[in-house]
Design an enzyme around this catalytic site. Structure first.
Site, PDB file in Angstrom:
ATOM      1  CG  ASP A   8     -11.004  42.913  31.447  1.00 48.81           C
ATOM      2  OD1 ASP A   8     -11.961  42.233  30.729  1.00 48.81           O
ATOM      3  OD2 ASP A   8     -10.352  42.517  29.950  1.00 48.81           O
ATOM      4  CG  ASP A 102     -16.482  43.600  28.453  1.00 49.34           C
ATOM      5  OD1 ASP A 102     -16.100  44.085  28.436  1.00 49.34           O
ATOM      6  OD2 ASP A 102     -15.546  42.455  28.931  1.00 49.34           O
ATOM      7  CD  GLU A 103     -11.881  46.848  28.969  1.00 56.26           C
ATOM      8  OE1 GLU A 103     -11.040  47.010  28.644  1.00 56.26           O
ATOM      9  OE2 GLU A 103     -11.736  45.492  27.868  1.00 56.26           O
TER      10      GLU A 103
END
Length: 405
Positions: A8, A102-103
DNA sequence: TCTGGGGTCCTAGGACCC
DNA sequence: TCTGGGGTCCTAGGACCC
């Protein structure tokens, strides 16, 4: 037993902006959607220290942190950074699943002989990420995706959390159900009404009772309470092969608007964007949905299924505009959205008929120009008439057909 | 200075057919 | 002498995620 990592990125949009503009570093700042209306998308950690959160309105953020600097989002910048990250992650395993921009989930099962145990992998991954991108991330390591995601949430920013199988019962026992990915505010409320607040309680609730209340979801909820999750990591290559279900765009207008012709112009613009994305992905779809949001935030949609698939802006628009014409607007409109579903992959083929052929090639030429020079460099006459896209190079350009829009 | 934009999946109900 | 039930397609809406 599997070893799954969940990565993350910390305050991703804000960190990317801080990285590219030294003046923003170590300052409370946030990335926002539009200038006029909207919410905070990504506050920097300096801003979070003042209590600024994602989803907060601008004036609220300003009240908490008067010196906050608001920066408009630049999606091209973030997807470029995301590609850079994927290249780093893929050094450790081919099983990288992008969960959002973004993960990601990484299945590192069996990678120990090459890179060490999962914690060592997380450490090297974080080191390489920092060296090459100056970005930090939190990593959760666990036997499945549910728990890995939970882990990455437990130590932010810049942490590593390892959840071992024999720790699972203890981790779950007092964990609020809302901390699990998949249990939102509504489920939390319904579970609370049944006297279930923690994952421990959820796991001890008989499946029958959960199924009676939540249907097919009941079984899944029971497993989640126990920390069980069999969902596999789907690699990027496999994700590419999977068909998208729908594609759409929506926009909140600068001001609430009761003028149909103005709404139609925004709609055409949105349809063009959707069509372009469909064609770029090789898709066409049979269902066109129009979404409207009124001033009071009441949101609703109307859809129409077509006899053939479409992926041209004007075809999407013809349907969406017809739906709009059939509606009585009860309030000024705040948001307009259009999406196409019932998608299928298109075979690349040359259309048989001359006028259709012309349209296909014209659209392809427009796509190419817009891909190179940005959205709406070339666009349809009606859009150009708005005279608000500065980079239109051919305002009088019109499609070959004789349709009036 | 009231509340973004991109998705996925599930359900319920009506129309229609056999 | 009055109405069952299954299956499919379609639409609308809600819950959830980031």
């Amino acid at each position: 037993m599997k070893n799954i990592l969940h990565i993350d990125m910390n305050a991703f949009f804000a960190s990317v902006e801080q990285r590219s503009a030294p003046v923003l570093r170590e300052r409370p700042m946030a990335v926002v959607g539009s200038e006029r209306r909207g919410v905070i998308l990504s506050p920097s950690y300096e801003a979070r220290a003042f209590g600024v959160k994602t989803g907060m309105m601008y004036h609220e953020a300003r009240r908490m942190c008067p010196d906050i600097v608001l920066v408009p989002a630049d999606s091209a910048k973030y997807s470029h950074a995301c590609k850079q990250l994927i290249r780093i992650w893929e050094r450790f395993t081919p099983l990288v699943e992008l969960f959002s921009i973004d993960e990601a989930f990484l299945d590192v099962t069996g990678c120990e002989s090459l890179f060490g145990d999962p914690v060592q992998i997380a450490v090297s991954l974080k080191e390489q990420t920092w060296e090459e991108t100056k970005l930090t991330c939190s990593v959760g390591i666990a036997p499945n995706k549910l728990l890995a995601k939970l882990g990455s949430d437990m130590l932010k920013p810049d942490g590593i959390v390892l959840i071992l199988p024999h720790d699972v019962p203890e981790v779950m026992e007092d964990l609020p159900v809302k901390d699990l990915c998949g249990i939102g505010p509504n489920l939390t409320r319904h579970l609370a009404a049944m006297g279930i607040r923690t994952c421990g309680e959820l796991g001890r609730t008989p499946i029958d009772k959960l199924t009676a209340r939540f249907g097919v979801l009941g079984e899944r909820l029971h497993e989640m309470g126990l920390g069980i999750d069999d969902d596999p990591v789907v690699s990027l290559a496999e994700q590419d092969e999977e068909d998208a279900r729908s594609m759409g765009h929506s926009m909140t207008l600068e001001q609430d608007c009761g003028d149909r012709s103005l709404i139609e112009r925004h709609l055409l613009q949105l349809c063009e964007k959707v069509g372009r994305r469909l064609r770029r992905g090789g898709y066409a779809g049979r269902t066109v949905s129009l979404t409207l949001r009124y001033s009071d935030f009441h949101t609703f949609s109307r859809q129409q299924r077509l006899r053939r698939s479409v992926n041209h802006g004007l075809d999407i628009y013809a349907t969406a505009a017809a739906i709009l014409q059939g509606l009585t607007l009860e309030q000024p409109v705040r948001l307009v959205g259009v999406s196409v579903s019932g998608l299928e992959r298109q075979m690349a083929q040359v259309p048989l008929f001359e006028d259709e052929r012309k349209r296909t090639f014209t659209a392809e030429a427009m796509d190419e120009i817009n891909d190179r020079y940005g959205d709406f460099t070339v666009t349809w006459g009606t859009l150009a008439a708005r005279n608000q896209h500065e980079r239109i190079i051919s305002p009088s350009w019109r499609p070959g057909g004789d349709r009036e829009y």
